[in-house]
Motif scaffolding. Structure first.
Motif, PDB file in Angstrom:
ATOM      1  N   VAL A 202       0.719  -0.884  -0.222  1.00  0.00           N
ATOM      2  CA  VAL A 202      -0.635   0.033   0.126  1.00  0.00           C
ATOM      3  C   VAL A 202       1.044   1.364   0.109  1.00  0.00           C
ATOM      4  CG1 VAL A 202      -1.748  -1.207   1.137  1.00  0.00           C
ATOM      5  CG2 VAL A 202      -0.162  -0.071   2.423  1.00  0.00           C
ATOM      6  N   THR A 203       0.142   1.976  -0.283  1.00  0.00           N
ATOM      7  CA  THR A 203       1.116   3.668   0.137  1.00  0.00           C
ATOM      8  C   THR A 203       0.411   4.769   0.292  1.00  0.00           C
ATOM      9  OG1 THR A 203       0.428   4.784  -2.107  1.00  0.00           O
ATOM     10  CG2 THR A 203       2.773   3.206  -2.365  1.00  0.00           C
ATOM     11  N   HIS A 204       0.184   5.765   1.066  1.00  0.00           N
ATOM     12  CA  HIS A 204       0.129   6.777   1.385  1.00  0.00           C
ATOM     13  C   HIS A 204      -1.471   6.995   0.132  1.00  0.00           C
ATOM     14  CE1 HIS A 204       2.482   8.365   4.678  1.00  0.00           C
ATOM     15  NE2 HIS A 204       2.811   7.235   4.742  1.00  0.00           N
ATOM     16  N   SER A 205      -1.252   7.624  -0.798  1.00  0.00           N
ATOM     17  CA  SER A 205      -2.362   8.139  -1.611  1.00  0.00           C
ATOM     18  C   SER A 205      -3.150   7.044  -2.185  1.00  0.00           C
ATOM     19  CB  SER A 205      -1.363   8.410  -3.262  1.00  0.00           C
ATOM     20  OG  SER A 205      -1.155   7.039  -3.394  1.00  0.00           O
ATOM     21  N   MET A 206      -2.689   5.034  -1.862  1.00  0.00           N
ATOM     22  CA  MET A 206      -3.541   4.493  -2.243  1.00  0.00           C
ATOM     23  C   MET A 206      -5.092   4.364  -0.525  1.00  0.00           C
ATOM     24  SD  MET A 206      -1.370   1.518  -3.439  1.00  0.00           S
ATOM     25  CE  MET A 206      -2.078  -0.260  -3.170  1.00  0.00           C
ATOM     26  N   ASP A 224       2.873   3.305  13.416  1.00  0.00           N
ATOM     27  CA  ASP A 224       2.762   2.463  13.807  1.00  0.00           C
ATOM     28  C   ASP A 224       2.538   0.663  13.368  1.00  0.00           C
ATOM     29  OD1 ASP A 224       1.431   3.858  16.143  1.00  0.00           O
ATOM     30  OD2 ASP A 224      -0.355   3.675  15.621  1.00  0.00           O
ATOM     31  N   LEU A 225       2.391   0.346  12.225  1.00  0.00           N
ATOM     32  CA  LEU A 225       3.120  -0.811  11.857  1.00  0.00           C
ATOM     33  C   LEU A 225       5.001  -0.822  11.505  1.00  0.00           C
ATOM     34  CD1 LEU A 225      -0.096  -1.248   8.674  1.00  0.00           C
ATOM     35  CD2 LEU A 225       0.426  -2.631  11.769  1.00  0.00           C
ATOM     36  N   LEU A 226       5.260   0.475  10.742  1.00  0.00           N
ATOM     37  CA  LEU A 226       6.236   0.046  10.892  1.00  0.00           C
ATOM     38  C   LEU A 226       7.311  -0.401  12.320  1.00  0.00           C
ATOM     39  CD1 LEU A 226       6.599   3.501   8.646  1.00  0.00           C
ATOM     40  CD2 LEU A 226       7.912   0.673   8.291  1.00  0.00           C
ATOM     41  N   SER A 227       6.669   0.486  13.314  1.00  0.00           N
ATOM     42  CA  SER A 227       7.526   0.734  14.818  1.00  0.00           C
ATOM     43  C   SER A 227       7.345  -0.795  14.598  1.00  0.00           C
ATOM     44  CB  SER A 227       6.922   1.726  15.547  1.00  0.00           C
ATOM     45  OG  SER A 227       5.434   1.228  15.862  1.00  0.00           O
ATOM     46  N   ASP A 228       6.852  -1.475  14.814  1.00  0.00           N
ATOM     47  CA  ASP A 228       6.169  -2.982  14.886  1.00  0.00           C
ATOM     48  C   ASP A 228       7.084  -4.061  13.987  1.00  0.00           C
ATOM     49  OD1 ASP A 228       4.999  -2.716  17.304  1.00  0.00           O
ATOM     50  OD2 ASP A 228       2.868  -2.248  16.690  1.00  0.00           O
ATOM     51  N   SER A 229       7.262  -3.673  13.679  1.00  0.00           N
ATOM     52  CA  SER A 229       7.734  -4.182  12.197  1.00  0.00           C
ATOM     53  C   SER A 229       7.081  -4.911  11.610  1.00  0.00           C
ATOM     54  CB  SER A 229       8.955  -5.435  12.992  1.00  0.00           C
ATOM     55  OG  SER A 229      10.025  -4.478  13.917  1.00  0.00           O
ATOM     56  N   LEU A 230       5.700  -4.896  11.561  1.00  0.00           N
ATOM     57  CA  LEU A 230       4.822  -5.679  10.559  1.00  0.00           C
ATOM     58  C   LEU A 230       4.714  -4.909   9.289  1.00  0.00           C
ATOM     59  CD1 LEU A 230       1.842  -5.046  13.087  1.00  0.00           C
ATOM     60  CD2 LEU A 230       3.015  -7.526  12.704  1.00  0.00           C
ATOM     61  N   ASP A 234       9.491   1.069   0.368  1.00  0.00           N
ATOM     62  CA  ASP A 234      10.555   0.159   0.014  1.00  0.00           C
ATOM     63  C   ASP A 234       9.982   1.721  -0.558  1.00  0.00           C
ATOM     64  OD1 ASP A 234      11.919   0.647  -2.476  1.00  0.00           O
ATOM     65  OD2 ASP A 234       9.982  -0.902  -3.596  1.00  0.00           O
ATOM     66  N   SER A 235      12.151   2.865  -0.212  1.00  0.00           N
ATOM     67  CA  SER A 235      11.684   3.852  -0.661  1.00  0.00           C
ATOM     68  C   SER A 235      11.915   4.108  -1.608  1.00  0.00           C
ATOM     69  CB  SER A 235      13.116   4.586   0.345  1.00  0.00           C
ATOM     70  OG  SER A 235      12.292   4.437   1.663  1.00  0.00           O
ATOM     71  N   GLN A 236      12.556   3.267  -2.946  1.00  0.00           N
ATOM     72  CA  GLN A 236      13.131   3.289  -4.068  1.00  0.00           C
ATOM     73  C   GLN A 236      11.703   3.820  -5.227  1.00  0.00           C
ATOM     74  OE1 GLN A 236      15.891  -0.329  -4.599  1.00  0.00           O
ATOM     75  NE2 GLN A 236      17.222   0.526  -3.297  1.00  0.00           N
ATOM     76  N   ALA A 237      11.020   3.121  -4.725  1.00  0.00           N
ATOM     77  CA  ALA A 237       9.224   3.431  -5.850  1.00  0.00           C
ATOM     78  C   ALA A 237       9.054   5.076  -5.676  1.00  0.00           C
ATOM     79  CB  ALA A 237       8.487   2.628  -5.072  1.00  0.00           C
ATOM     80  N   TYR A 242       4.517   0.586   0.741  1.00  0.00           N
ATOM     81  CA  TYR A 242       4.733  -0.610   2.374  1.00  0.00           C
ATOM     82  C   TYR A 242       4.452  -2.092   2.415  1.00  0.00           C
ATOM     83  CZ  TYR A 242       5.400   4.269   3.627  1.00  0.00           C
ATOM     84  OH  TYR A 242       5.857   5.690   4.218  1.00  0.00           O
ATOM     85  N   TRP A 243       5.117  -2.991   2.697  1.00  0.00           N
ATOM     86  CA  TRP A 243       4.483  -4.375   1.810  1.00  0.00           C
ATOM     87  C   TRP A 243       5.656  -4.915   3.539  1.00  0.00           C
ATOM     88  CZ3 TRP A 243       5.022  -6.368  -2.986  1.00  0.00           C
ATOM     89  CH2 TRP A 243       5.067  -5.319  -4.166  1.00  0.00           C
ATOM     90  N   ALA A 244       4.395  -6.057   3.504  1.00  0.00           N
ATOM     91  CA  ALA A 244       4.261  -7.358   5.010  1.00  0.00           C
ATOM     92  C   ALA A 244       5.394  -8.142   3.696  1.00  0.00           C
ATOM     93  CB  ALA A 244       3.280  -7.542   4.691  1.00  0.00           C
ATOM     94  N   PRO A 245       6.368  -8.463   4.953  1.00  0.00           N
ATOM     95  CA  PRO A 245       7.384  -9.231   5.155  1.00  0.00           C
ATOM     96  C   PRO A 245       7.375 -10.377   4.519  1.00  0.00           C
ATOM     97  CG  PRO A 245       7.735  -7.720   7.127  1.00  0.00           C
ATOM     98  CD  PRO A 245       6.494  -7.923   6.824  1.00  0.00           C
ATOM     99  N   THR A 246       5.691 -10.937   5.238  1.00  0.00           N
ATOM    100  CA  THR A 246       5.378 -12.044   4.832  1.00  0.00           C
ATOM    101  C   THR A 246       5.639 -12.706   3.043  1.00  0.00           C
ATOM    102  OG1 THR A 246       4.121 -12.844   6.735  1.00  0.00           O
ATOM    103  CG2 THR A 246       3.903 -14.130   4.305  1.00  0.00           C
TER     104      THR A 246
END
Length: 253
Positions: A202-206, A224-230, A234-237, A242-246
């Protein structure tokens, strides 16, 4: 003049009501006795079936899952229920301790996989990924597949509940995930994680365009999701994704 009016009619109605109530109680007792007898027959047949097919139940995950469903259908908990006065586990009594040990040992391995991967996923991992990791480890160690199914993983997690371990299975979109940390996802976090399961990222605009959230709300849930590593970023886009590791781990499979 109407018939049946007066004290005599009231008395007759009362007797009829008592007769109906008494007849209803007899029918209920009769049905309960029949159901109890049928259940006893089913349980006896299940025990005989388990003894006849003990080897298949131990070694075949599909057979094991079907047997467990049969147990559940007649009210027998394969891991916890007692079928005798001694209080022994149903499976331990009919198959020996190996099936019980199988699930408890598998539960320990599930805990280990969740613990080792927590830095990657913040304590939220797909059931399918847990199974894959266990199978790959077995192949490296023993040179063969483990014969563990997703159903086995779910039952192993269920066996941890009496210990108050905090391990639970939750639904995100169409995927079953094991949460190994006590923190629960709030409504906004669950919504974003479900969107990632469907879209991949997802992205902010989405989120703003599709959910009609304002910038502050989007920023808060992402932080919140970033702080919990959920989620990983991807800063290159062109716009941060924001991706889920799974989900990342399953790309290309």
């Amino acid at each position: 003049m109407q018939k049946g009016v007066g004290l005599g009619a009231l008395s007759r109605n009362s007797k009829h009501s008592q007769l109906y109530a008494s007849h209803g109680e007899r029918l209920q007792r009769s049905h309960a006795d029949k159901l109890s007898t049928q259940l006893s027959v089913f349980q006896a047949a299940l025990i005989e079936f388990s003894r006849t097919h003990a080897k298949d139940i131990r070694s075949n995950p599909l057979f094991r899952a079907e047997f467990a469903r049969m147990c559940t259908a007649i009210g027998v908990d394969p891991l916890a229920s007692s079928s005798n006065k001694k209080g022994g586990s149903f499976w331990a009594e009919t198959l020996g301790t190996s099936v019980n040990d199988f699930y408890f040992e598998l539960a320990v391995r599930v805990v280990e996989v969740c613990r080792r991967s927590r830095d990657e996923n913040g304590g939220l991992i797909a059931v399918a990924e847990v199974r894959d990791r266990i199978e790959k480890l077995d192949e490296r160690i023993g040179g063969g597949a483990s014969g563990v199914s997703e159903d086995d993983i779910l039952r192993a997690v269920e066996s941890l509940k009496p210990l108050g371990s905090g391990f639970t299975v939750i639904e995100l979109g169409r995927r079953q995930m094991i949460r190994s940390v006590p923190k629960e996802l709030n409504t906004d976090q669950s919504t974003v994680m479900e969107a990632i399961q469907v879209l991949g990222f997802v992205t902010h605009s989405m989120l703003r365009d599709n959910l009609s959230w304002d910038r502050a709300r989007v920023q808060t849930v992402i932080d919140d999701l970033l702080s919990d590593s959920l989620v990983w970023v991807d800063s290159q886009a062109e716009e941060k994704e924001y991706w889920a590791p799974t989900f990342i781990g399953n790309i290309g499979k």
